[in-house]
Motif scaffolding. Structure first.
Motif: not given
Length: 209
Positions: A161-170
């Motif tokens: 599995a390949h994930f692209l993770l976008i974090m919250t601003p903090r």
């Protein structure tokens, strides 16, 4: 117990099912409003003047997994997440390990993981769901704003599995120091972290010979 022969049978059976679905779509183009697609008109507009080279365009529904409309829809969904939450911060890959205890203990004598795609897929799915709990509920690497992922199968039958993770601003990663806190490319100290050292050498290093 059928091993490769049963896998070949399963593939042939699936191809027949998919072919039937494609034939249904081809025979029911009027029901899916295929006339709205100006394929033939566009074909002539770009300068093609030989009628013999103009074929009948068949439009696949977005519900046909893997078709152009389905892939376009998924791409646009992913780009919408990027527009709303910013660029991805982490590209994370989870690969199935054929030496996982849950797989190895269930194999019969002289069987390999490639002989049991059913077992491999179930174990991988269970571990993938656990990883999602760790990432999205327990926030082991920080709070996520959004994510997308895809599951692929290697030629030998092992999923990953390949994930692209976008974090919250903090929790956004804006400089190398932020990534160094999360990503390590060093072999762990065999004295301080013996178990981790053995795992890295066993599963993440390749011999030159």
């Amino acid at each position: 117990m059928g091993r490769g022969l049963f896998q070949q049978f399963s593939e042939d059976a699936y191809i027949k099912i998919e072919t039937t679905r494609l034939v249904f779509v081809e025979k029911n183009q009027t029901k899916i409003r295929a006339d709205l697609y100006q394929g033939v008109v566009d074909y002539f507009n770009v300068g093609e003047a030989q009628p013999s080279r103009v074929g009948q365009r068949v439009v696949l529904l977005a519900s046909f997994i893997g078709g152009p409309c389905d892939m376009q829809r998924r791409f646009l969904d992913a780009m919408t997440l990027v527009q709303d939450d910013g660029r991805p911060d982490i590209f994370l890959t989870m690969t199935c390990n054929p030496k996982w205890t849950e797989i190895d203990d269930e194999l019969l004598p002289r069987q390999s993981a490639q002989d049991r795609p059913d077992l491999v897929a179930r174990v991988f799915h269970a571990k993938l769901e656990d990883l999602k709990v760790q990432l999205f509920q327990r926030h082991i690497i920080g709070v996520l704003g959004s994510y997308v992922y895809v599951i692929e199968f290697q030629k030998r039958g092992l999923p990953h599995a390949h994930f692209l993770l976008i974090m919250t601003p903090r929790y956004k990663m804006n400089n190398p120091d932020d990534y160094d806190k999360l990503v390590c490319a060093k072999i762990p100290d065999p004295i301080r972290f013996p178990e981790m050292h053995d795992l890295i050498k066993s599963h993440m290093m390749h011999s030159l010979w």
